[in-house]
Enzyme design. Structure first.
Site, PDB file in Angstrom:
ATOM      1  N   GLN A 103       0.828  -1.207   0.000  1.00  0.00           N
ATOM      2  CA  GLN A 103       0.000   0.000   0.000  1.00  0.00           C
ATOM      3  C   GLN A 103       0.864   1.260   0.000  1.00  0.00           C
ATOM      4  OE1 GLN A 103      -2.958  -2.335   3.069  1.00  0.00           O
ATOM      5  NE2 GLN A 103      -3.126  -0.115   3.107  1.00  0.00           N
ATOM      6  N   ARG A 134      -8.313  -1.235   8.707  1.00  0.00           N
ATOM      7  CA  ARG A 134      -9.337  -0.265   8.314  1.00  0.00           C
ATOM      8  C   ARG A 134      -9.574   0.748   9.430  1.00  0.00           C
ATOM      9  NH1 ARG A 134     -14.235  -1.732   4.188  1.00  0.00           N
ATOM     10  NH2 ARG A 134     -14.064   0.230   3.129  1.00  0.00           N
ATOM     11  N   CYS A 135      -8.492   1.423   9.771  1.00  0.00           N
ATOM     12  CA  CYS A 135      -8.542   2.248  10.967  1.00  0.00           C
ATOM     13  C   CYS A 135      -7.361   3.195  10.943  1.00  0.00           C
ATOM     14  CB  CYS A 135      -8.457   1.316  12.160  1.00  0.00           C
ATOM     15  SG  CYS A 135      -7.824   2.017  13.652  1.00  0.00           S
ATOM     16  N   GLU A 186     -12.609   4.334   6.098  1.00  0.00           N
ATOM     17  CA  GLU A 186     -12.642   3.426   7.250  1.00  0.00           C
ATOM     18  C   GLU A 186     -13.794   3.686   8.206  1.00  0.00           C
ATOM     19  OE1 GLU A 186      -7.856   3.504   7.874  1.00  0.00           O
ATOM     20  OE2 GLU A 186      -9.087   5.256   8.188  1.00  0.00           O
TER      21      GLU A 186
HETATM   22  N1  MCN Z   1     -14.054   9.572  -1.593  1.00  0.00           N
HETATM   23  C1  MCN Z   1     -14.994  10.437  -2.135  1.00  0.00           C
HETATM   24  N2  MCN Z   1     -15.405  11.524  -1.401  1.00  0.00           N
HETATM   25  C2  MCN Z   1     -14.918  11.759  -0.157  1.00  0.00           C
HETATM   26  C3  MCN Z   1     -13.978  10.864   0.410  1.00  0.00           C
HETATM   27  C4  MCN Z   1     -13.556   9.780  -0.357  1.00  0.00           C
HETATM   28  O1  MCN Z   1     -15.468  10.222  -3.242  1.00  0.00           O
HETATM   29  N3  MCN Z   1     -15.306  12.817   0.550  1.00  0.00           N
HETATM   30  C5  MCN Z   1     -13.564   8.434  -2.371  1.00  0.00           C
HETATM   31  C6  MCN Z   1     -12.070   8.592  -2.663  1.00  0.00           C
HETATM   32  O2  MCN Z   1     -11.800   9.380  -3.738  1.00  0.00           O
HETATM   33  C7  MCN Z   1     -11.617   7.153  -2.812  1.00  0.00           C
HETATM   34  C8  MCN Z   1     -12.495   6.436  -1.779  1.00  0.00           C
HETATM   35  O3  MCN Z   1     -13.648   7.255  -1.598  1.00  0.00           O
HETATM   36  O4  MCN Z   1     -11.877   6.708  -4.107  1.00  0.00           O
HETATM   37  C9  MCN Z   1     -11.774   6.244  -0.419  1.00  0.00           C
HETATM   38  O5  MCN Z   1     -11.129   7.436  -0.106  1.00  0.00           O
HETATM   39  P1  MCN Z   1     -10.395   7.780   1.270  1.00  0.00           P
HETATM   40  O6  MCN Z   1     -11.386   7.947   2.347  1.00  0.00           O
HETATM   41  O7  MCN Z   1      -9.474   8.886   0.998  1.00  0.00           O
HETATM   42  O8  MCN Z   1      -9.552   6.476   1.647  1.00  0.00           O
HETATM   43  P2  MCN Z   1      -8.242   5.922   0.910  1.00  0.00           P
HETATM   44  O9  MCN Z   1      -8.403   6.031  -0.527  1.00  0.00           O
HETATM   45  O10 MCN Z   1      -7.034   6.450   1.552  1.00  0.00           O
HETATM   46  O11 MCN Z   1      -8.395   4.396   1.229  1.00  0.00           O
HETATM   47  C10 MCN Z   1      -7.906   3.843   2.409  1.00  0.00           C
HETATM   48  C11 MCN Z   1      -8.990   3.164   3.194  1.00  0.00           C
HETATM   49  C12 MCN Z   1      -8.363   2.259   4.169  1.00  0.00           C
HETATM   50  S1  MCN Z   1      -7.207   2.908   5.165  1.00  0.00           S
HETATM   51  C13 MCN Z   1      -8.673   0.941   4.209  1.00  0.00           C
HETATM   52  S2  MCN Z   1      -7.951  -0.018   5.376  1.00  0.00           S
HETATM   53  C14 MCN Z   1      -9.582   0.366   3.270  1.00  0.00           C
HETATM   54  C15 MCN Z   1     -10.513   1.361   2.685  1.00  0.00           C
HETATM   55  O12 MCN Z   1      -9.875   2.479   2.317  1.00  0.00           O
HETATM   56  N4  MCN Z   1      -9.154  -0.638   2.471  1.00  0.00           N
HETATM   57  C16 MCN Z   1      -9.922  -0.972   1.375  1.00  0.00           C
HETATM   58  N5  MCN Z   1     -11.398   0.866   1.794  1.00  0.00           N
HETATM   59  C17 MCN Z   1     -11.078  -0.210   1.041  1.00  0.00           C
HETATM   60  N6  MCN Z   1     -11.835  -0.561  -0.027  1.00  0.00           N
HETATM   61  C18 MCN Z   1     -11.441  -1.589  -0.810  1.00  0.00           C
HETATM   62  N7  MCN Z   1     -12.222  -1.915  -1.857  1.00  0.00           N
HETATM   63  N8  MCN Z   1     -10.314  -2.296  -0.551  1.00  0.00           N
HETATM   64  C19 MCN Z   1      -9.534  -2.022   0.505  1.00  0.00           C
HETATM   65  O13 MCN Z   1      -8.424  -2.702   0.734  1.00  0.00           O
HETATM   66 CU1  CUN Z   2      -5.581   1.398   8.769  1.00  0.00          CU
HETATM   67  S1  CUN Z   2      -5.895  -0.093   7.657  1.00  0.00           S
HETATM   68 MO1  CUN Z   2      -6.016   1.122   6.166  1.00  0.00          MO
HETATM   69  O1  CUN Z   2      -5.195   2.283   7.077  1.00  0.00           O
HETATM   70  O2  CUN Z   2      -4.861   0.589   5.144  1.00  0.00           O
END
Ligand code: MCN
Ligand code: CUN
Length: 796
Positions: free
Chosen positions: A223, A370-371, A741
């Protein structure tokens, strides 16, 4: 008249655009690490320890070496000659790559075999003779600190016990004073059990060292490719520019693919030694018993209350079981992650948290599944404590929360542990949730049902999560400051490529980053390709975890788009023969303020950047932005669950679940809903069915999918999602907060609270997760709390 483009039509902000990556995923055309085959590639398998704690008396690999097709057997002794028997962890500890002195958990890596195919390698592993002298195993913090406990980490010079850290945050004296004035003190102790992220794809790597170019290319399930490149450069002492980490498609990460695993290191060394590509792909049980576990923390706390329901103070203690190596991937300043985000949504005047981390004979744990770095445990404790306190006061669950929420006008709000929450409409989210679930009505039905011997329950959970580390002032991993990046190149015809330092694992970045560009520049999203995960092409970044991608890299995408727009404005002025000050922007187009019909599109500006730039202007239309967020983003959510519990069997069914998530501006509402549903499913799994625990000898119980259950659509209840509350993030360029998360963080307490609410009359105060039917039945029948990790009870 405005000629601005329709943002939803071009796939900009707010468009529920279908995920572009799904086109290959659902056709089976994804390109995962295990799909990659390189010429001359060999295969590596790992021999794992059957025992949780034992001294290694000898390792004899001679029989394995003789197997036809075997090219290399790696042992700890060989690794040691290259100074690679141990590696640093992301939390300033060390971790054995291959065991030399002792094995410290069941499943620990002891040796590796590299062979023509994985079957030969696996068979040859069985022929390695390891002589062990068993030692007593430690499987929980209580045993870890008991008198006479064996020292697990006797490899470390100054380690004379099993304590990793003692850490404290908050105001001890102020908290004492507030407790002295309390009308009521409510207490709770619970265990958040170990859980495992269990992505569908296991971990793996293909290392390809080419001596003629001195270049090491590693395809791997990570990641955070740039962090891995830095780690490989430091650990293997290879020049960083000769290392290329490629993270191809990832079949789910969920935190499991943040740490550095011994398998990666061994495949790299094997490739260097053999000068051939070496592939290592973990099997399911290897993944379940040896990689990044989460949670495993005992939380003990109390809340000082005024009789009218006002919270005066909170005191908490955490005993965290980190397993044999302290390998948490987390900001280095905070020993127990962001556990002190607890109670951030409530107006708690003063609080104090102490935490102690200990070693045990379990696989390295403490990764955040996921945290955002132990926020899950924080929110779980918070909401279980809120329920207990409201019950102790005889107050309504919703009312107690509402009166203690940080009010809308109080932002930015400084929490008792020093965070600055940015914005929110907490009471409004609660109201939407209560209305959706039919709160008053349900309470009436519950009363009535109780009269007929039926147990209905309702559980509320709220959560706010610090997402988007860092700011670089406070957040770093191994000294590398936390920020992120985006690079945008607009080609001659106005099509573009955007690259970021993050690496999605299924979250939809290929779709949503293009939407941000589209919002800022008016280039249709379908004209923007997104690329992540290759350290030779992507700008430096800290990777995807802790829902930091949108808060940090997403912000960088907006900022780099604005840089491009600024240059495009100059090009537009040149094309329109006007001065820059007279040029206005509307989506997709610059025009002259006094003559709105005279304009040029962003695509025309792109063409000019390569064919008709003004004198003295550097050609091209590309740029990079690094974004160091001023603060974390603080989404908020309310989850409400109703259940019916069968007192005869302890089986409980979810009647309804309502989720109200406020993650600020939603880039892609459909993707946001997908993230929430996935998170709620995992929350339900943790609350109801997943257990992975250890017996007294340290054997991992639940190390297979017969015991550690993954819910399918069949088991998973339906969810009703609400997105009507939108509080834009005040410091994020497009007002977005993280969402990835939230539901997994806040969801579990809603389920547990609902079951405990249903059996309120029994006097049972706590049942630790998972709420398996037999545990619920036992609680009801014997009217007692159920604590500890099943099947081993804390009291026996
Ligand atoms: N998004 C959006 N509008 C927002 C916030 C987010 O449209 N206001 C969209 C983002 O553009 C992105 C998605 O939602 O496409 C998730 O965005 P974000 O909250 O920024 O999280 P990350 O992309 O950093 O993803 C990490 C998070 C984590 S830490 C874990 S653990 C997890 C999760 O995402 N693992 C996943 N969701 C997952 N989903 C899938 N399918 N697979 C994983 O391994
Ligand atoms: Cu904390 S599990 Mo996600 O942050 O990859």
């Amino acid at each position: 008249m405005s000629q601005a483009l329709d943002e939803i039509k071009i796939g900009g902000l707010g468009a529920s655009r279908k995920r572009v990556e799904d086109s290959r995923f659902i056709r089976g055309k994804g390109n995962y690490t295990d799909d990659i085959t390189l010429p001359g590639m060999l295969h590596m398998e790992i021999l794992r320890s059957p025992l949780a704690h034992a001294r290694i008396k000898s390792i004899d690999a001679s029989r394995a070496w003789q197997v036809p097709g075997v090219h290399l057997v790696l042992t700890g002794e060989m690794m040691a000659t290259r100074n690679l028997a141990w590696m640093p962890t992301l939390s300033y500890d060390t971790q054995a790559v291959l065991a030399t002195d002792k094995v410290r958990f069941q499943g620990q890596e002891v040796a590796c075999v590299v062979a023509d195919d994985p079957y030969i390698a696996k068979d040859a592993c069985e022929l390695i003779d390891v002589e062990y002298e068993p030692l007593p195993a430690i499987v929980n913090p209580e045993q870890a600190v008991a008198d006479g406990a064996p020292v697990i980490r006797d490899d470390k010079e100054n380690q004379h016990d099993n304590v990793i850290y003692d850490w404290a945050v908050g105001d001890a004296e102020g908290t004492d004073r507030a407790f002295a004035q309390a009308d009521k003190i409510s207490k709770l102790r619970l265990h958040y059990p170990r859980s495992h992220p269990s992505p569908i794809e296991c971990c793996g790597s293909i290392a390809d060292y080419n001596r003629s170019t001195s270049k090491l290319t590693v395809y791997m399930t990570t990641q955070a490719p740039h962090i891995i490149r830095a780690a490989v450069a430091l650990v293997a002492e290879l020049p960083e520019h000769m290392i290329r980490i490629i993270s191809p498609d990832i079949g789910g990460g969920f935190g499991n693919k943040v740490p550095v695993y011994p398998g990666y290191v061994c495949s790299i060394l094997a490739s260097i030694l053999l000068e051939r590509p070496v592939k290592w792909i973990e099997d399911k049980s290897g993944n379940l018993i040896s990689t990044g576990f989460a949670r495993d923390v005992y939380l003990d706390g109390e809340m000082a209350l005024r009789s009218d329901g006002k919270i005066l103070a909170v005191r908490m203690h955490a005993d965290a079981d980190h397993g044999a190596f302290f390998s948490d991937a987390q900001p280095s300043k905070f020993k127990i992650g962001l556990l002190h985000s607890a109670f951030a949504a409530y107006d708690v005047p003063v609080a104090y948290l102490t935490a102690r981390g200990t070693y045990s004979n379990k696989a390295p744990g403490g990764v955040a599944y996921r945290c955002s770095f132990r926020v899950t445990e924080a929110m779980f404790f918070q909401e279980r404590m809120m329920q207990a306190a409201a019950d102790d006061l005889g107050m309504d669950q919703a009312e107690f929360r509402r009166m203690n929420f940080v009010p809308d006008e109080a932002f930015p709000h400084r929490t008792p542990f020093g965070f600055l929450t940015d914005s929110g409409q907490y009471a409004r989210c609660l109201d939407v949730g209560l209305k959706a679930v039919g709160y008053q009505d349900f309470r009436r039905q519950q009363e009535e049902a109780r009269g007929r011997g039926r147990l209905l329950g309702l559980g509320i959970s709220t959560m706010t999560e610090p997402l988007g580390a860092g700011n670089s002032r406070e957040y770093d991993i191994l000294g590398i400051k936390m920020f992120d990046s985006a690079e945008l190149k607009v080609h001659i015809t106005g099509k573009a490529i955007v690259r970021t330092g993050t690496r999605g694992q299924g979250q939809g970045h290929e779709t949503t980053w293009a939407q941000i560009v589209s919002h800022e520049l008016g280039i249709p999203a379908e004209d923007v390709v997104v690329e992540e995960g290759d350290t030779d092409t992507a700008p430096f970044g800290m990777g995807t975890y802790a829902s930091r991608s949108t808060p940090v890299a997403g912000a960088a995408v907006a900022m780099v788009s604005r840089k491009i727009r600024a240059k495009a404005r100059k090009l537009a002025a040149h094309l329109l023969e006007a001065s820059e000050e007279d040029v206005e922007w509307e989506l997709g187009r610059f025009y002259i303020r006094s003559a709105p019909d005279r304009g040029v599109t962003i695509q025309e500006c792109a063409m000019a950047a390569y064919s008709n730039m003004p004198d003295g202007m550097e050609p091209g239309l590309e740029n990079t932005a690094y974004y160091d967020p001023p603060n974390l983003t603080w989404p908020f959510a309310v989850y409400i669950v109703t259940v019916e519990v069968d007192p005869q069997t302890g089986v409980w069914d979810v009647l309804n679940m309502v989720a109200v998530d406020d993650c600020g501006i939603r880039i892609n509402p459909m993707i946001v809903e997908g993230q929430i549903m996935g998170g709620l499913t995992e929350a339900y799994a943790m609350a109801s069915m997943q257990f992975i625990t250890f017996d007294a000898e340290g054997n991992c119980v639940g190390s297979n999918y017969m015991d550690y259950l993954l819910p399918t659509a069949w088991e998973t209840p339906g969810f009703e999602l609400h997105g009507e509350v939108v509080t834009p993030c005040p410091h994020h360029p497009i007002g977005a907060k993280g969402i990835g998360e939230c539901a997994a963080v806040g969801g579990p307490a809603a389920f547990v609270n609902a079951v405990l609410d249903a059996i309120k009359g029994t006097g049972v105060r706590n049942i630790d997760m998972p709420l398996l039917p037999d545990r619920v039945w036992e609680a009801i029948t014997y009217r007692r709390d159920i604590s500890g990790a099943p099947p081993v009870h804390a009291d026996d």
